[in-house]
Design a protein around this motif. Structure first.
Motif, PDB file in Angstrom:
ATOM      1  N   ILE A 160       0.860  -1.183   0.000  1.00 45.32           N
ATOM      2  CA  ILE A 160       0.000   0.000   0.000  1.00 45.32           C
ATOM      3  C   ILE A 160       0.893   1.228   0.000  1.00 45.32           C
ATOM      4  CG2 ILE A 160      -1.606   1.380   1.382  1.00 45.32           C
ATOM      5  CD1 ILE A 160      -3.071  -1.125   2.095  1.00 45.32           C
ATOM      6  N   ILE A 161       0.612   2.145  -0.931  1.00 45.87           N
ATOM      7  CA  ILE A 161       1.391   3.380  -1.059  1.00 45.87           C
ATOM      8  C   ILE A 161       0.685   4.476  -0.269  1.00 45.87           C
ATOM      9  CG2 ILE A 161       2.425   5.035  -2.639  1.00 45.87           C
ATOM     10  CD1 ILE A 161       3.458   2.187  -2.979  1.00 45.87           C
ATOM     11  N   ASP A 249       0.802   8.720  16.620  1.00 49.85           N
ATOM     12  CA  ASP A 249       1.340   7.713  15.712  1.00 49.85           C
ATOM     13  C   ASP A 249       0.290   6.646  15.448  1.00 49.85           C
ATOM     14  OD1 ASP A 249       3.772   8.982  15.568  1.00 49.85           O
ATOM     15  OD2 ASP A 249       4.737   7.737  17.083  1.00 49.85           O
ATOM     16  N   ILE A 250       0.109   6.299  14.171  1.00 50.58           N
ATOM     17  CA  ILE A 250      -0.837   5.259  13.761  1.00 50.58           C
ATOM     18  C   ILE A 250      -0.062   4.156  13.064  1.00 50.58           C
ATOM     19  CG2 ILE A 250      -2.864   4.718  12.373  1.00 50.58           C
ATOM     20  CD1 ILE A 250      -3.532   7.721  12.436  1.00 50.58           C
ATOM     21  N   THR A 251      -0.255   2.933  13.509  1.00 49.62           N
ATOM     22  CA  THR A 251       0.381   1.784  12.865  1.00 49.62           C
ATOM     23  C   THR A 251      -0.671   1.009  12.089  1.00 49.62           C
ATOM     24  OG1 THR A 251       2.040   1.596  14.617  1.00 49.62           O
ATOM     25  CG2 THR A 251       1.708  -0.331  13.219  1.00 49.62           C
ATOM     26  N   PHE A 252      -0.389   0.787  10.803  1.00 42.21           N
ATOM     27  CA  PHE A 252      -1.279  -0.016   9.961  1.00 42.21           C
ATOM     28  C   PHE A 252      -0.890  -1.480  10.140  1.00 42.21           C
ATOM     29  CE2 PHE A 252      -1.872  -1.819   5.524  1.00 42.21           C
ATOM     30  CZ  PHE A 252      -3.205  -2.111   5.719  1.00 42.21           C
ATOM     31  N   LEU A 253      -1.801  -2.273  10.712  1.00 42.48           N
ATOM     32  CA  LEU A 253      -1.500  -3.667  11.035  1.00 42.48           C
ATOM     33  C   LEU A 253      -1.830  -4.632   9.901  1.00 42.48           C
ATOM     34  CD1 LEU A 253      -2.754  -3.802  14.737  1.00 42.48           C
ATOM     35  CD2 LEU A 253      -0.448  -3.351  13.885  1.00 42.48           C
ATOM     36  N   GLY A 254      -2.782  -4.256   9.044  1.00 39.63           N
ATOM     37  CA  GLY A 254      -3.117  -5.154   7.948  1.00 39.63           C
ATOM     38  C   GLY A 254      -4.597  -5.165   7.643  1.00 39.63           C
ATOM     39  N   ILE A 255      -5.083  -6.300   7.120  1.00 41.37           N
ATOM     40  CA  ILE A 255      -6.462  -6.409   6.657  1.00 41.37           C
ATOM     41  C   ILE A 255      -7.089  -7.701   7.175  1.00 41.37           C
ATOM     42  CG2 ILE A 255      -5.772  -7.518   4.478  1.00 41.37           C
ATOM     43  CD1 ILE A 255      -8.110  -6.025   3.131  1.00 41.37           C
ATOM     44  N   VAL A 256      -8.373  -7.620   7.529  1.00 39.19           N
ATOM     45  CA  VAL A 256      -9.151  -8.795   7.918  1.00 39.19           C
ATOM     46  C   VAL A 256     -10.444  -8.824   7.132  1.00 39.19           C
ATOM     47  CG1 VAL A 256      -8.235  -8.929  10.275  1.00 39.19           C
ATOM     48  CG2 VAL A 256     -10.287  -7.562   9.824  1.00 39.19           C
ATOM     49  N   PRO A 271     -34.831 -12.246  20.292  1.00 38.18           N
ATOM     50  CA  PRO A 271     -34.422 -13.050  19.137  1.00 38.18           C
ATOM     51  C   PRO A 271     -33.178 -12.569  18.399  1.00 38.18           C
ATOM     52  CG  PRO A 271     -36.293 -11.670  18.577  1.00 38.18           C
ATOM     53  CD  PRO A 271     -36.071 -11.514  20.044  1.00 38.18           C
ATOM     54  N   LYS A 272     -32.701 -11.356  18.661  1.00 38.44           N
ATOM     55  CA  LYS A 272     -31.590 -10.837  17.885  1.00 38.44           C
ATOM     56  C   LYS A 272     -30.364 -10.584  18.764  1.00 38.44           C
ATOM     57  CE  LYS A 272     -33.748 -10.487  13.892  1.00 38.44           C
ATOM     58  NZ  LYS A 272     -33.369 -11.220  12.688  1.00 38.44           N
ATOM     59  N   ILE A 273     -29.260 -11.297  18.485  1.00 36.38           N
ATOM     60  CA  ILE A 273     -27.999 -11.087  19.176  1.00 36.38           C
ATOM     61  C   ILE A 273     -26.952 -10.744  18.116  1.00 36.38           C
ATOM     62  CG2 ILE A 273     -26.155 -12.167  20.516  1.00 36.38           C
ATOM     63  CD1 ILE A 273     -28.648 -11.541  22.112  1.00 36.38           C
ATOM     64  N   LYS A 274     -26.198  -9.675  18.342  1.00 37.21           N
ATOM     65  CA  LYS A 274     -25.228  -9.240  17.353  1.00 37.21           C
ATOM     66  C   LYS A 274     -23.854  -9.829  17.647  1.00 37.21           C
ATOM     67  CE  LYS A 274     -23.296  -5.145  15.072  1.00 37.21           C
ATOM     68  NZ  LYS A 274     -23.319  -3.676  14.988  1.00 37.21           N
ATOM     69  N   ARG A 275     -23.214 -10.335  16.591  1.00 35.97           N
ATOM     70  CA  ARG A 275     -21.853 -10.845  16.682  1.00 35.97           C
ATOM     71  C   ARG A 275     -21.044 -10.335  15.492  1.00 35.97           C
ATOM     72  NH1 ARG A 275     -25.216 -15.084  17.954  1.00 35.97           N
ATOM     73  NH2 ARG A 275     -24.934 -16.060  20.003  1.00 35.97           N
ATOM     74  N   ILE A 276     -19.760 -10.150  15.720  1.00 38.49           N
ATOM     75  CA  ILE A 276     -18.810  -9.833  14.661  1.00 38.49           C
ATOM     76  C   ILE A 276     -17.862 -11.009  14.518  1.00 38.49           C
ATOM     77  CG2 ILE A 276     -16.994  -8.249  13.880  1.00 38.49           C
ATOM     78  CD1 ILE A 276     -19.754  -6.965  14.040  1.00 38.49           C
ATOM     79  N   PHE A 277     -17.614 -11.450  13.287  1.00 32.02           N
ATOM     80  CA  PHE A 277     -16.665 -12.531  13.021  1.00 32.02           C
ATOM     81  C   PHE A 277     -15.504 -11.964  12.200  1.00 32.02           C
ATOM     82  CE2 PHE A 277     -20.736 -14.465  13.666  1.00 32.02           C
ATOM     83  CZ  PHE A 277     -20.495 -15.655  14.317  1.00 32.02           C
ATOM     84  N   TRP A 278     -14.275 -12.324  12.566  1.00 28.24           N
ATOM     85  CA  TRP A 278     -13.100 -11.876  11.822  1.00 28.24           C
ATOM     86  C   TRP A 278     -12.323 -13.066  11.269  1.00 28.24           C
ATOM     87  CZ3 TRP A 278     -12.419  -8.600  16.651  1.00 28.24           C
ATOM     88  CH2 TRP A 278     -12.847  -7.282  16.433  1.00 28.24           C
ATOM     89  N   SER A 279     -11.801 -12.902  10.051  1.00 25.72           N
ATOM     90  CA  SER A 279     -10.781 -13.827   9.567  1.00 25.72           C
ATOM     91  C   SER A 279      -9.479 -13.512  10.286  1.00 25.72           C
ATOM     92  CB  SER A 279     -10.593 -13.658   8.052  1.00 25.72           C
ATOM     93  OG  SER A 279      -9.952 -12.409   7.772  1.00 25.72           O
ATOM     94  N   ASN A 280      -8.448 -14.338  10.067  1.00 25.72           N
ATOM     95  CA  ASN A 280      -7.133 -13.995  10.607  1.00 25.72           C
ATOM     96  C   ASN A 280      -6.614 -12.726   9.931  1.00 25.72           C
ATOM     97  OD1 ASN A 280      -7.291 -16.234  12.221  1.00 25.72           O
ATOM     98  ND2 ASN A 280      -5.419 -17.197  11.453  1.00 25.72           N
ATOM     99  N   LEU A 281      -5.698 -12.058  10.601  1.00 27.74           N
ATOM    100  CA  LEU A 281      -5.126 -10.806  10.112  1.00 27.74           C
ATOM    101  C   LEU A 281      -4.023 -11.073   9.089  1.00 27.74           C
ATOM    102  CD1 LEU A 281      -4.894  -7.644  10.571  1.00 27.74           C
ATOM    103  CD2 LEU A 281      -3.125  -8.200  12.254  1.00 27.74           C
ATOM    104  N   SER A 282      -4.019 -10.307   8.003  1.00 27.75           N
ATOM    105  CA  SER A 282      -2.958 -10.377   6.989  1.00 27.75           C
ATOM    106  C   SER A 282      -2.202  -9.056   6.942  1.00 27.75           C
ATOM    107  CB  SER A 282      -3.546 -10.670   5.604  1.00 27.75           C
ATOM    108  OG  SER A 282      -4.141 -11.948   5.563  1.00 27.75           O
ATOM    109  N   PHE A 283      -0.896  -9.124   7.040  1.00 25.36           N
ATOM    110  CA  PHE A 283      -0.053  -7.927   7.006  1.00 25.36           C
ATOM    111  C   PHE A 283       0.159  -7.456   5.569  1.00 25.36           C
ATOM    112  CE2 PHE A 283       4.214  -6.050   6.576  1.00 25.36           C
ATOM    113  CZ  PHE A 283       4.100  -4.981   7.446  1.00 25.36           C
ATOM    114  N   ILE A 284       0.102  -6.137   5.357  1.00 26.68           N
ATOM    115  CA  ILE A 284       0.455  -5.539   4.063  1.00 26.68           C
ATOM    116  C   ILE A 284       1.464  -4.423   4.338  1.00 26.68           C
ATOM    117  CG2 ILE A 284      -0.371  -4.389   1.972  1.00 26.68           C
ATOM    118  CD1 ILE A 284      -3.149  -5.446   2.537  1.00 26.68           C
ATOM    119  N   PRO A 285       2.626  -4.432   3.711  1.00 31.56           N
ATOM    120  CA  PRO A 285       3.622  -3.383   3.969  1.00 31.56           C
ATOM    121  C   PRO A 285       3.194  -2.038   3.405  1.00 31.56           C
ATOM    122  CG  PRO A 285       4.373  -4.819   2.205  1.00 31.56           C
ATOM    123  CD  PRO A 285       3.121  -5.440   2.758  1.00 31.56           C
TER     124      PRO A 285
END
Length: 320
Positions: A160-161, A249-256, A271-285
């Motif tokens: 990423i530029i 300072d902000i560090t960009f860790l990657g994408i999920v 009847p409604k419960i909210k959940r968030i699901f994440w894939s594993n994290l991928s680093f992008i320089p």
């Protein structure tokens, strides 16, 4: 999880949650001898591993869940254990109002034959409480092909530029979808950032934050990769962040990959419960922008860290 208008990380909707040093005070929380909350219960399911936590408090804002692969680790609690700890999702338990109820989450991003352990972190009134790790559980009904992936695949040439003058991220190269998540069509890409004060956020990428997605070298069409995640796409960072991410300072860790789910839950009357699901994290320089001379390459940004001037933005999901 758009939980953090007041705090924390959303795939382009960031929510920020500063963690303050507040005395441990909540009589409804069950605490173990070492001042950690009682660890979750885990059990094998037909899709992987089920994580269950006892009811803690009706004031619990959200619960972040963590997984660690300890298959080759003799003593997981040893300082020698350097295996990555993956954030797998969040539960929003505001519907829970009875001590007879439990918090439930099913983790299907696990591999057959691997042994994992889990823990949870609860946020309540800007105070965090953490459980102990579970014992390891060996998976018997997870992903059978070890060659499959549960994170975005990032080729070695992808980067990423970052244009510091105009505060723009530009994707250069391919970002490929995971191959081991059957329902990945329900996931959306989210960039993960961390500030020097420890705030972490997953910010959901959507078309509204795209400045341009006209690619000079377009990648092959893939139904799991939206147009705004292809090479050449530009993002205006000032459209992404809340004020907690400025003048620091902000560090960009990657994408999920991030999926939001609201569905009936057999353990609750609402009847409604909210959940968030994440894939594993991928680093992008991250690389600096600039005109290249004599076929040279962009300069890499040390530790993927940069700064922004104060602006306004959206809230998002806590990825701490």
């Amino acid at each position: 999880m758009k939980i953090l208008n007041k705090h924390f990380p959303s795939i382009l909707t960031i929510s920020l949650l500063a963690i303050f040093a507040i005395p441990f005070f909540c009589c409804s929380l069950e605490v173990s001898k070492d001042s950690k909350l009682i660890r979750p219960d885990v059990e094998k399911t037909g899709a992987g591993v089920a994580i269950r936590l006892k009811y803690f408090s009706r004031d619990t804002d959200y619960i972040t869940l963590y997984r660690q692969d300890i298959s080759e680790i003799e003593n997981p609690d040893s300082p020698e254990n350097k295996n990555p700890i993956e954030r797998i999702g969040i539960i929003f338990p505001k519907q829970f109002d009875s001590q007879d109820q439990t918090y439930f989450f099913e983790d299907s991003m696990v591999f057959n034959g691997k042994t994992y352990r889990y823990k949870a972190r609860l946020m309540e009134d800007s105070t965090t409480f953490e459980t102990n790790w579970t014992d390891g559980i060996k998976v018997e009904t997870g992903i059978t092909d070890s060659a499959l992936t549960i994170a975005y695949e990032i080729p070695s040439t992808t980067k990423i530029i970052y244009d510091s003058d105009y505060k723009i991220f530009t994707i250069s190269g391919q970002i490929l979808p995971p191959t081991g998540i059957p329902d990945f069509a329900e996931y959306e890409p989210a960039l993960v950032f961390k500030t020097s004060s420890g705030i972490m956020s997953s910010i959901k990428l959507t078309e509204k934050v795209v400045l341009s997605n006209s690619s000079e070298s377009p990648q092959p069409s893939d139904p799991l990769i939206p147009d705004f995640l292809t090479s050449g796409t530009k993002y205006k960072l000032t459209n992404l962040f809340t004020t907690d991410f400025y003048d620091t300072d902000i560090t960009f860790l990657g994408i999920v990959g991030q999926k939001e789910e609201k569905k009936p839950d057999s353990t609750v009357t609402n009847p409604k419960i909210k959940r968030i699901f994440w894939s594993n994290l991928s680093f992008i320089p991250l690389y600096k922008s600039g005109i290249l001379q004599d076929g040279g390459s962009n300069e890499i940004i040390p530790e993927n860290t940069f700064r922004l001037d104060n602006q306004t933005g959206e809230a998002g999901y806590d990825y701490s």
